[in-house]
Design a protein around this motif. Sequence first.
Motif, PDB file in Angstrom:
ATOM      1  N   ASP A   1       8.555  20.993   2.697  1.00 51.05           N
ATOM      2  CA  ASP A   1       8.561  19.368   2.635  1.00 51.05           C
ATOM      3  C   ASP A   1       8.735  18.746   0.967  1.00 51.05           C
ATOM      4  O   ASP A   1       8.837  17.974   1.651  1.00 51.05           O
ATOM      5  N   SER A   2       9.857  19.276   0.365  1.00 49.89           N
ATOM      6  CA  SER A   2      10.677  19.358  -0.338  1.00 49.89           C
ATOM      7  C   SER A   2      11.835  18.112   0.041  1.00 49.89           C
ATOM      8  O   SER A   2      12.237  17.376  -0.973  1.00 49.89           O
ATOM      9  N   GLU A   3      12.317  18.680   0.715  1.00 56.21           N
ATOM     10  CA  GLU A   3      13.058  17.342   2.321  1.00 56.21           C
ATOM     11  C   GLU A   3      12.324  16.099   2.033  1.00 56.21           C
ATOM     12  O   GLU A   3      13.073  14.305   1.737  1.00 56.21           O
ATOM     13  N   GLU A   4      10.602  15.503   1.623  1.00 56.45           N
ATOM     14  CA  GLU A   4      10.545  14.246   1.659  1.00 56.45           C
ATOM     15  C   GLU A   4      10.277  14.333  -0.247  1.00 56.45           C
ATOM     16  O   GLU A   4       9.774  12.323  -0.031  1.00 56.45           O
ATOM     17  N   MET A   5      11.308  14.624  -0.894  1.00 53.84           N
ATOM     18  CA  MET A   5      10.884  14.372  -1.887  1.00 53.84           C
ATOM     19  C   MET A   5      11.780  12.756  -2.550  1.00 53.84           C
ATOM     20  O   MET A   5      13.162  12.876  -1.882  1.00 53.84           O
ATOM     21  N   ASP A   6      11.335  11.862  -3.211  1.00 53.20           N
ATOM     22  CA  ASP A   6      11.740  10.850  -3.580  1.00 53.20           C
ATOM     23  C   ASP A   6      12.661  10.251  -4.421  1.00 53.20           C
ATOM     24  O   ASP A   6      11.196  11.312  -5.808  1.00 53.20           O
ATOM     25  N   MET A   7      13.148   8.966  -5.375  1.00 49.00           N
ATOM     26  CA  MET A   7      13.288   9.424  -6.858  1.00 49.00           C
ATOM     27  C   MET A   7      11.562   8.958  -7.505  1.00 49.00           C
ATOM     28  O   MET A   7      11.523   8.985  -8.986  1.00 49.00           O
ATOM     29  N   GLY A   8      10.918   8.997  -7.227  1.00 50.89           N
ATOM     30  CA  GLY A   8       9.350   8.677  -7.630  1.00 50.89           C
ATOM     31  C   GLY A   8       8.514   9.938  -7.961  1.00 50.89           C
ATOM     32  O   GLY A   8       8.308   9.785  -9.680  1.00 50.89           O
ATOM     33  N   GLN A   9       8.937  10.866  -7.157  1.00 51.55           N
ATOM     34  CA  GLN A   9       8.552  11.928  -7.266  1.00 51.55           C
ATOM     35  C   GLN A   9       8.975  12.853  -8.261  1.00 51.55           C
ATOM     36  O   GLN A   9       8.709  13.294  -8.986  1.00 51.55           O
ATOM     37  N   ILE A  10      10.250  12.622  -8.536  1.00 53.98           N
ATOM     38  CA  ILE A  10      10.969  13.065  -9.504  1.00 53.98           C
ATOM     39  C   ILE A  10      10.762  13.251 -11.139  1.00 53.98           C
ATOM     40  O   ILE A  10      10.353  13.730 -11.284  1.00 53.98           O
ATOM     41  N   MET A  11      10.589  11.837 -10.476  1.00 56.79           N
ATOM     42  CA  MET A  11      10.288  10.787 -11.791  1.00 56.79           C
ATOM     43  C   MET A  11       8.810  11.054 -12.530  1.00 56.79           C
ATOM     44  O   MET A  11       9.419  11.360 -13.942  1.00 56.79           O
ATOM     45  N   THR A  12       8.238  11.191 -12.106  1.00 60.94           N
ATOM     46  CA  THR A  12       6.729  11.398 -12.354  1.00 60.94           C
ATOM     47  C   THR A  12       6.754  13.165 -12.527  1.00 60.94           C
ATOM     48  O   THR A  12       6.417  13.706 -13.648  1.00 60.94           O
ATOM     49  N   TRP A  13       7.201  13.691 -11.661  1.00 59.98           N
ATOM     50  CA  TRP A  13       7.681  15.492 -12.175  1.00 59.98           C
ATOM     51  C   TRP A  13       8.329  16.065 -14.046  1.00 59.98           C
ATOM     52  O   TRP A  13       7.948  16.420 -14.174  1.00 59.98           O
ATOM     53  N   ALA A  14       9.596  15.228 -14.212  1.00 66.58           N
ATOM     54  CA  ALA A  14      10.488  15.135 -14.690  1.00 66.58           C
ATOM     55  C   ALA A  14       9.552  15.105 -15.581  1.00 66.58           C
ATOM     56  O   ALA A  14       9.717  15.193 -16.877  1.00 66.58           O
ATOM     57  N   MET A  15       8.845  13.869 -15.988  1.00 64.98           N
ATOM     58  CA  MET A  15       7.803  13.311 -17.334  1.00 64.98           C
ATOM     59  C   MET A  15       6.607  14.325 -17.681  1.00 64.98           C
ATOM     60  O   MET A  15       6.634  14.841 -18.605  1.00 64.98           O
ATOM     61  N   ASP A  16       6.619  14.826 -15.681  1.00 67.39           N
ATOM     62  CA  ASP A  16       5.096  16.012 -16.910  1.00 67.39           C
ATOM     63  C   ASP A  16       5.740  16.929 -17.592  1.00 67.39           C
ATOM     64  O   ASP A  16       5.285  17.481 -17.921  1.00 67.39           O
ATOM     65  N   ILE A  17       6.720  17.773 -16.747  1.00 65.03           N
ATOM     66  CA  ILE A  17       7.550  18.804 -17.954  1.00 65.03           C
ATOM     67  C   ILE A  17       7.842  18.413 -18.986  1.00 65.03           C
ATOM     68  O   ILE A  17       7.829  19.775 -19.728  1.00 65.03           O
ATOM     69  N   ALA A  18       8.564  17.160 -18.963  1.00 64.90           N
ATOM     70  CA  ALA A  18       9.205  16.678 -20.570  1.00 64.90           C
ATOM     71  C   ALA A  18       7.999  16.472 -21.086  1.00 64.90           C
ATOM     72  O   ALA A  18       7.455  16.459 -22.575  1.00 64.90           O
ATOM     73  N   LYS A  19       6.741  15.977 -21.171  1.00 66.74           N
ATOM     74  CA  LYS A  19       5.361  15.795 -21.818  1.00 66.74           C
ATOM     75  C   LYS A  19       4.909  17.352 -22.451  1.00 66.74           C
ATOM     76  O   LYS A  19       4.565  17.005 -23.481  1.00 66.74           O
ATOM     77  N   GLY A  20       4.680  18.045 -21.339  1.00 69.21           N
ATOM     78  CA  GLY A  20       4.460  19.255 -21.473  1.00 69.21           C
ATOM     79  C   GLY A  20       4.835  19.970 -22.624  1.00 69.21           C
ATOM     80  O   GLY A  20       4.519  20.788 -23.560  1.00 69.21           O
ATOM     81  N   MET A  21       6.102  19.887 -22.665  1.00 69.76           N
ATOM     82  CA  MET A  21       7.691  20.351 -23.332  1.00 69.76           C
ATOM     83  C   MET A  21       7.475  19.745 -25.080  1.00 69.76           C
ATOM     84  O   MET A  21       7.070  20.114 -26.205  1.00 69.76           O
ATOM     85  N   HIS A  22       7.013  18.320 -24.993  1.00 65.58           N
ATOM     86  CA  HIS A  22       6.644  17.718 -26.815  1.00 65.58           C
ATOM     87  C   HIS A  22       6.009  17.610 -26.784  1.00 65.58           C
ATOM     88  O   HIS A  22       6.238  18.906 -28.361  1.00 65.58           O
ATOM     89  N   TYR A  23       4.528  18.338 -26.521  1.00 66.07           N
ATOM     90  CA  TYR A  23       3.303  18.559 -27.178  1.00 66.07           C
ATOM     91  C   TYR A  23       3.763  20.416 -27.390  1.00 66.07           C
ATOM     92  O   TYR A  23       2.996  20.463 -28.899  1.00 66.07           O
ATOM     93  N   LEU A  24       4.629  21.275 -26.978  1.00 64.05           N
ATOM     94  CA  LEU A  24       4.491  22.793 -27.480  1.00 64.05           C
ATOM     95  C   LEU A  24       5.273  22.001 -28.614  1.00 64.05           C
ATOM     96  O   LEU A  24       5.230  23.078 -30.022  1.00 64.05           O
ATOM     97  N   HIS A  25       6.496  21.560 -28.187  1.00 60.86           N
ATOM     98  CA  HIS A  25       7.397  21.361 -29.745  1.00 60.86           C
ATOM     99  C   HIS A  25       7.084  20.928 -30.609  1.00 60.86           C
ATOM    100  O   HIS A  25       7.227  21.172 -32.039  1.00 60.86           O
ATOM    101  N   SER A  26       6.213  19.476 -31.170  1.00 60.55           N
ATOM    102  CA  SER A  26       6.053  18.745 -32.135  1.00 60.55           C
ATOM    103  C   SER A  26       4.231  18.058 -31.793  1.00 60.55           C
ATOM    104  O   SER A  26       4.196  17.493 -32.691  1.00 60.55           O
ATOM    105  N   GLU A  27       3.716  17.961 -31.233  1.00 56.58           N
ATOM    106  CA  GLU A  27       2.232  18.253 -31.063  1.00 56.58           C
ATOM    107  C   GLU A  27       0.853  19.465 -30.911  1.00 56.58           C
ATOM    108  O   GLU A  27      -0.622  18.892 -31.016  1.00 56.58           O
ATOM    109  N   ALA A  28       1.325  20.828 -30.742  1.00 57.06           N
ATOM    110  CA  ALA A  28       0.468  21.829 -30.316  1.00 57.06           C
ATOM    111  C   ALA A  28       0.181  22.288 -31.975  1.00 57.06           C
ATOM    112  O   ALA A  28       0.937  21.913 -32.981  1.00 57.06           O
ATOM    113  N   PRO A  29      -1.019  22.925 -32.355  1.00 51.85           N
ATOM    114  CA  PRO A  29      -1.418  23.395 -33.466  1.00 51.85           C
ATOM    115  C   PRO A  29       0.077  24.401 -34.322  1.00 51.85           C
ATOM    116  O   PRO A  29       0.011  24.155 -35.614  1.00 51.85           O
ATOM    117  N   VAL A  30       0.915  24.985 -33.279  1.00 48.48           N
ATOM    118  CA  VAL A  30       1.127  25.466 -34.033  1.00 48.48           C
ATOM    119  C   VAL A  30       3.253  25.574 -33.208  1.00 48.48           C
ATOM    120  O   VAL A  30       2.943  25.133 -31.823  1.00 48.48           O
TER     121      VAL A  30
END
Length: 444
Positions: free
Chosen positions: A98-127
């Motif tokens: 299924d991954s053979e059908e990946m395009d830039m749109g999906q990669i960019m969306t998923w790259a943003m998802d992970i980056a947002k989650g990590m930014h929350y852990l580092h900068s926005e979480a209670p600790v």
Amino acid sequence: MSSLSASFVQIRFDDISFYESCGGGSFGSVYRARWISQDKEVAVKKLLKIEAEAEILSVLSHKNIIQFYGAILESPNYGIVTEYASGGSLYEYLSSKDSEEMDMGQIMTWAMDIAKGMHYLHSEAPVKVIHRDLKSRNVVITADNVLKICDFGASKFLSHTTHMTLVGTFPWMAPEVIQSLPVSETCDTYSYGVVLWEMLTREVPFKGFEGLQVAWLVVEKHERPTIPSSCPASFAELLRSCWVAEPKDRPVFKQILVTLESMSNDSKLPDQCNSFLHNKAAWRCEIDATLERLKRLERELTCKEQELEERERRLKEWENRLMEQSRSCVPFFPPVATKLSAETFFEAHSEESNSSEMSCQISSSSNGELGGASLQALMKGFSGVFDLDVSRTGRVPVSQTGMQVNMQAKQNSSKSCSVRQGRKLNMALAMEDFGWSDSDSDSD
């Protein structure tokens, strides 16, 4: 355990109906299950005991972080209960057709998802939290195709300590984590770069190498996953910035999100990226070539290590034999020698003399000593070659391992002509077959 029970919901073990295993996480196995009283499909990680992961998850709340429901605190059936992601892990998806059908749109969306989650852990979480084990296996896909970061078994509250023990998975680990050095949140930046590389190449980083081999390549040889030459420049630049050896020079996730936003606005990038994704056959050989080069490098290292181990073994054996001989004061000839040369010289002298002189130096790199009696015994072994007076050597400490012998013997005679004649002996010892050569001869 009482302090933990107050910080999150306790779930009874008999309120969970277990289905099949979903794989392993940090320090435990993960199962698909049903929370009976809530009629909810969940994921349960079985543990030997409840530690920091439950405490960390209990204070987190973000759409790109796995949702925590509670914990099972009934010994020996400890477990952490979270939402179930039906899409499986990102690693599994990238390994499927299924991954053979990946395009830039999906990669960019998923790259943003992970980056947002990590930014929350580092900068926005209670600790502030450092994940320390970010990899494609610890990113899951929900039913609505959203990525969520999971498995916080290796995580730490940043406020607790910045000195980390060796945890994580080597191909995704930053050099400072591999070395158990003090770390900052940018160790997760390094791991994020590897996950992004996985999405772009659909390859396994350092495929075919064992963990410690990867650690050696990353730390000592400064190797990184191969970025194919046809990879779009903006992606390649982002990957390299994430993999910088110096942690403080890597971007934080706020900067990564800005970079990704800028890339998504580049009208030329989609065509470049999609062309790269769908022409894997054209650049995969570059990754394979790098892996083969690294395998040759590793094989050469292994051979050198074996040679050094064998040399060390033979030196140790020689040392033991030398010590045995020294204790019994029996003359002992080292079993090996590579070079023995002699030279004759003349020198004008202003006074008459008839004397002999001898000097001997034995040195080594390790502790331990040989007494003067043993030294005399060793030197007497050479009395058949030169007339040496060993009665005045005294008690000279001599080290053992890695022995080097430097011996000089001079015989000086002078009559009315005031000419001094001498002879110098140079000897070097090494682990080769023993042999003597003396091509020079005395001359008057």
